[in-house]
Write a protein that holds these residues in place. Structure first.
Motif, PDB file in Angstrom:
ATOM      1  N   LYS A 134      26.367  -8.737 -13.388  1.00  0.00           N
ATOM      2  CA  LYS A 134      27.195  -9.832 -12.872  1.00  0.00           C
ATOM      3  C   LYS A 134      26.624 -11.186 -13.283  1.00  0.00           C
ATOM      4  O   LYS A 134      27.338 -12.086 -13.740  1.00  0.00           O
ATOM      5  N   ALA A 135      25.304 -11.337 -13.108  1.00  0.00           N
ATOM      6  CA  ALA A 135      24.665 -12.634 -13.378  1.00  0.00           C
ATOM      7  C   ALA A 135      24.691 -12.995 -14.856  1.00  0.00           C
ATOM      8  O   ALA A 135      24.679 -14.172 -15.209  1.00  0.00           O
ATOM      9  N   THR A 136      24.724 -11.981 -15.728  1.00  0.00           N
ATOM     10  CA  THR A 136      24.605 -12.269 -17.157  1.00  0.00           C
ATOM     11  C   THR A 136      25.933 -12.115 -17.904  1.00  0.00           C
ATOM     12  O   THR A 136      25.995 -12.390 -19.107  1.00  0.00           O
ATOM     13  N   GLU A 179      25.843 -35.463  -4.234  1.00  0.00           N
ATOM     14  CA  GLU A 179      26.929 -34.784  -4.939  1.00  0.00           C
ATOM     15  C   GLU A 179      26.978 -33.337  -4.468  1.00  0.00           C
ATOM     16  O   GLU A 179      25.935 -32.688  -4.338  1.00  0.00           O
ATOM     17  N   SER A 180      28.179 -32.841  -4.255  1.00  0.00           N
ATOM     18  CA  SER A 180      28.344 -31.433  -3.898  1.00  0.00           C
ATOM     19  C   SER A 180      28.180 -30.581  -5.160  1.00  0.00           C
ATOM     20  O   SER A 180      28.765 -30.875  -6.199  1.00  0.00           O
ATOM     21  N   VAL A 181      27.374 -29.533  -5.042  1.00  0.00           N
ATOM     22  CA  VAL A 181      27.097 -28.653  -6.191  1.00  0.00           C
ATOM     23  C   VAL A 181      27.501 -27.229  -5.832  1.00  0.00           C
ATOM     24  O   VAL A 181      27.022 -26.675  -4.828  1.00  0.00           O
ATOM     25  N   ILE A 182      28.375 -26.636  -6.635  1.00  0.00           N
ATOM     26  CA  ILE A 182      28.701 -25.221  -6.431  1.00  0.00           C
ATOM     27  C   ILE A 182      28.055 -24.410  -7.571  1.00  0.00           C
ATOM     28  O   ILE A 182      26.886 -24.622  -7.855  1.00  0.00           O
ATOM     29  N   TRP A 183      28.756 -23.548  -8.252  1.00  0.00           N
ATOM     30  CA  TRP A 183      28.123 -22.709  -9.277  1.00  0.00           C
ATOM     31  C   TRP A 183      29.209 -22.190 -10.215  1.00  0.00           C
ATOM     32  O   TRP A 183      30.398 -22.232  -9.904  1.00  0.00           O
ATOM     33  N   SER A 184      28.763 -21.681 -11.376  1.00  0.00           N
ATOM     34  CA  SER A 184      29.710 -21.045 -12.294  1.00  0.00           C
ATOM     35  C   SER A 184      29.360 -19.589 -12.546  1.00  0.00           C
ATOM     36  O   SER A 184      30.048 -18.894 -13.285  1.00  0.00           O
ATOM     37  N   GLY A 185      28.264 -19.126 -11.938  1.00  0.00           N
ATOM     38  CA  GLY A 185      27.900 -17.713 -12.037  1.00  0.00           C
ATOM     39  C   GLY A 185      27.111 -17.304 -10.808  1.00  0.00           C
ATOM     40  O   GLY A 185      26.402 -18.124 -10.217  1.00  0.00           O
ATOM     41  N   THR A 186      27.244 -16.044 -10.406  1.00  0.00           N
ATOM     42  CA  THR A 186      26.499 -15.573  -9.234  1.00  0.00           C
ATOM     43  C   THR A 186      25.764 -14.281  -9.568  1.00  0.00           C
ATOM     44  O   THR A 186      26.163 -13.542 -10.481  1.00  0.00           O
ATOM     45  N   SER A 187      24.690 -14.033  -8.823  1.00  0.00           N
ATOM     46  CA  SER A 187      23.866 -12.843  -9.076  1.00  0.00           C
ATOM     47  C   SER A 187      24.168 -11.721  -8.085  1.00  0.00           C
ATOM     48  O   SER A 187      23.556 -10.674  -8.157  1.00  0.00           O
ATOM     49  N   PRO A 219      25.070  -6.558  -0.144  1.00  0.00           N
ATOM     50  CA  PRO A 219      24.318  -5.324   0.119  1.00  0.00           C
ATOM     51  C   PRO A 219      24.933  -4.100  -0.559  1.00  0.00           C
ATOM     52  O   PRO A 219      24.270  -3.069  -0.688  1.00  0.00           O
ATOM     53  N   ASP A 220      26.184  -4.216  -1.015  1.00  0.00           N
ATOM     54  CA  ASP A 220      26.850  -3.055  -1.623  1.00  0.00           C
ATOM     55  C   ASP A 220      26.607  -2.955  -3.127  1.00  0.00           C
ATOM     56  O   ASP A 220      26.962  -1.955  -3.743  1.00  0.00           O
ATOM     57  N   ALA A 221      26.039  -4.002  -3.731  1.00  0.00           N
ATOM     58  CA  ALA A 221      25.828  -3.981  -5.184  1.00  0.00           C
ATOM     59  C   ALA A 221      24.501  -3.289  -5.521  1.00  0.00           C
ATOM     60  O   ALA A 221      23.539  -3.394  -4.756  1.00  0.00           O
ATOM     61  N   THR A 222      24.453  -2.594  -6.654  1.00  0.00           N
ATOM     62  CA  THR A 222      23.174  -2.071  -7.137  1.00  0.00           C
ATOM     63  C   THR A 222      22.482  -3.179  -7.925  1.00  0.00           C
ATOM     64  O   THR A 222      23.110  -4.160  -8.323  1.00  0.00           O
ATOM     65  N   GLN A 223      21.185  -2.985  -8.191  1.00  0.00           N
ATOM     66  CA  GLN A 223      20.451  -4.001  -8.953  1.00  0.00           C
ATOM     67  C   GLN A 223      21.038  -4.136 -10.366  1.00  0.00           C
ATOM     68  O   GLN A 223      21.165  -5.247 -10.877  1.00  0.00           O
ATOM     69  N   ASP A 224      21.421  -3.008 -10.969  1.00  0.00           N
ATOM     70  CA  ASP A 224      22.026  -3.068 -12.307  1.00  0.00           C
ATOM     71  C   ASP A 224      23.321  -3.881 -12.279  1.00  0.00           C
ATOM     72  O   ASP A 224      23.609  -4.650 -13.199  1.00  0.00           O
ATOM     73  N   ARG A 235      13.676  -9.308  -5.513  1.00  0.00           N
ATOM     74  CA  ARG A 235      14.163 -10.573  -6.070  1.00  0.00           C
ATOM     75  C   ARG A 235      13.393 -10.966  -7.329  1.00  0.00           C
ATOM     76  O   ARG A 235      13.934 -11.623  -8.219  1.00  0.00           O
ATOM     77  N   TYR A 236      12.107 -10.578  -7.407  1.00  0.00           N
ATOM     78  CA  TYR A 236      11.354 -10.844  -8.633  1.00  0.00           C
ATOM     79  C   TYR A 236      11.996 -10.101  -9.803  1.00  0.00           C
ATOM     80  O   TYR A 236      12.260 -10.670 -10.851  1.00  0.00           O
ATOM     81  N   GLU A 237      12.266  -8.817  -9.586  1.00  0.00           N
ATOM     82  CA  GLU A 237      12.792  -7.985 -10.675  1.00  0.00           C
ATOM     83  C   GLU A 237      14.169  -8.486 -11.130  1.00  0.00           C
ATOM     84  O   GLU A 237      14.458  -8.565 -12.325  1.00  0.00           O
ATOM     85  N   LEU A 238      15.027  -8.845 -10.164  1.00  0.00           N
ATOM     86  CA  LEU A 238      16.363  -9.333 -10.509  1.00  0.00           C
ATOM     87  C   LEU A 238      16.271 -10.586 -11.385  1.00  0.00           C
ATOM     88  O   LEU A 238      16.873 -10.658 -12.462  1.00  0.00           O
ATOM     89  N   LEU A 239      15.476 -11.542 -10.932  1.00  0.00           N
ATOM     90  CA  LEU A 239      15.384 -12.804 -11.681  1.00  0.00           C
ATOM     91  C   LEU A 239      14.709 -12.582 -13.029  1.00  0.00           C
ATOM     92  O   LEU A 239      15.140 -13.141 -14.055  1.00  0.00           O
ATOM     93  N   ASP A 240      13.666 -11.755 -13.047  1.00  0.00           N
ATOM     94  CA  ASP A 240      12.961 -11.467 -14.304  1.00  0.00           C
ATOM     95  C   ASP A 240      13.924 -10.855 -15.323  1.00  0.00           C
ATOM     96  O   ASP A 240      13.962 -11.265 -16.487  1.00  0.00           O
TER      97      ASP A 240
END
Ligand SMILES: [Zn+2]
Length: 255
Positions: free
Chosen positions: A172-174, A149-157, A162-167, A206-211
Motif C-alpha cells: 500500500k505504502a509503495t 497550514e493544514s497537512v494531509i497526505w497522498s499515500g498511507t502505510s 489491524p486487518d492488514a498484513t505487513q506485506d 514499525r521498524y520493519e515496515l518503515l525499513d
C-alpha cells in the motif's frame, strides 16, 4: 424529513462553502527525487524509537505530527526527535474529531496546542495535521488563523489498520510512490487517554515496515526528507480535504 436527509443536507451545505482555493497540503511539487514520511500520534515509548532507528539507518529525515498528550507524557522523546534532525508539527492537544467541537473548543485545541508545542520546542510550528484527517471549512480556517497550514497526505502505510498484513502495508505504502509523495505513518496510538476513539492497535513491527518502504523508495531513486526540507527546493500541492467519518457527522450537526 428523516435524520439521514437532514445529515445529507448539512454535508452539502459544508461542501458548498468550500471554494477550490481552500486546500490542505497533500504533496510537494519538486524536481528532486524525494518523498516525505510523516508520523502521527507520538512521541511514545518503543514506537518512536523504532521509527527513529529506521530513519537513521536510511539517513532519512521526516516530519512528526505530535499530540500534546504524548509530548507531556514523553518529553524526553520529543527532544530525541528534534536532536535527530527531524521536523515537528502539531497533531492537536488531544485526538478529538475537530468538526465535532464548538468553534471555541476547536480554537482552544489548535491555538493552545501550538503555544504549548512552541514553548517545548523553542521554535515556531508551521504545520498542523487534523486528527483522523477530519476537518470542516471552519476548522481549516482556525488552523490558518493560528498561523499554520493544514497537512494531509497522498499515500498511507495502513499501519493503523489491524486487518492488514505487513506485506499489504508495504504494498500500500509503495504502490504510488512518486517524487513529492507525503506518506502517512504513526509512532503512537491515540486512545482514550488522548480522548481518541477506543480502537485496537495493530500488532506490527514499525521498524520493519518503515525499513522495507524506505528500501523500495531507495531502489526507485527516492530519498526521504522532512516536509520543511522538501520545500526548500519545492512548492506545496494543495487540495480541498473536508472529511468527517459518518459515525461522527451527527455530533457535528448537533453542536
Ligand atoms: Zn492521529
Amino acid at each position: 424529513m428523516t435524520l439521514v436527509h437532514d445529515l445529507k443536507l448539512a454535508a452539502m451545505r459544508v461542501l458548498e462553502k468550500a471554494p477550490d482555493a481552500i486546500g490542505s497540503v497533500s504533496s510537494v511539487r519538486t524536481d528532486e527525487a524525494i518523498i516525505v514520511p510523516t508520523f502521527d500520534d507520538g512521541p511514545t515509548p518503543r514506537r518512536t524509537h523504532d521509527v527513529l532507528r529506521a530513519l537513521a539507518d536510511h539517513e532519512a529525515t521526516a516530519t512528526f505530527f505530535v499530540l500534546m498528550t504524548s509530548v507531556r507524557a514523553n518529553r524526553g522523546l520529543l527532544d530525541e526527535v528534534v536532536a535527530a534532525g527531524h521536523e515537528v508539527g502539531l497533531h492537536g492537544m488531544d485526538h478529538r474529531h475537530l468538526p465535532t467541537l464548538s468553534r471555541a473548543e476547536a480554537t482552544e485545541m489548535i491555538t493552545r496546542g501550538k503555544a504549548e508545542l512552541e514553548d517545548a520546542l523553542g521554535l515556531p510550528v508551521r504545520w498542523f495535521r487534523p486528527p483522523h484527517g477530519d476537518q470542516s471549512v471552519e476548522t481549516w480556517r482556525i488552523i490558518r488563523e493560528a498561523g499554520m497550514e493544514s497537512v494531509i497526505w497522498s499515500g498511507t502505510s495502513w499501519d493503523w489498520n489491524p486487518d492488514a498484513t505487513q506485506d499489504e502495508r508495504v504494498a500500500k505504502a509503495t504502490a504510488n510512490l512518486d517524487r513529492g509523495t507525503i506518506l502517512l505513518f504513526h509512532d503512537g496510538h491515540a486512545g482514550p487517554a488522548d480522548l481518541g476513539d477506543p480502537v485496537p492497535e495493530p500488532d506490527l513491527d514499525r521498524y520493519e515496515l518503515l525499513d522495507r518502504v524506505l528500501r523500495i523508495a531507495q531502489a526507485r531513486g527516492l530519498r526521504a526528507v522532512s516536509l520543511g526540507r522538501a520545500l526548500e527546493r519545492g512548492s506545496v500541492v494543495t487540495r480541498p480535504h473536508f472529511n468527517l467519518h459518518p459515525k461522527h457527522l451527527a455530533a457535528a450537526v448537533r453542536r
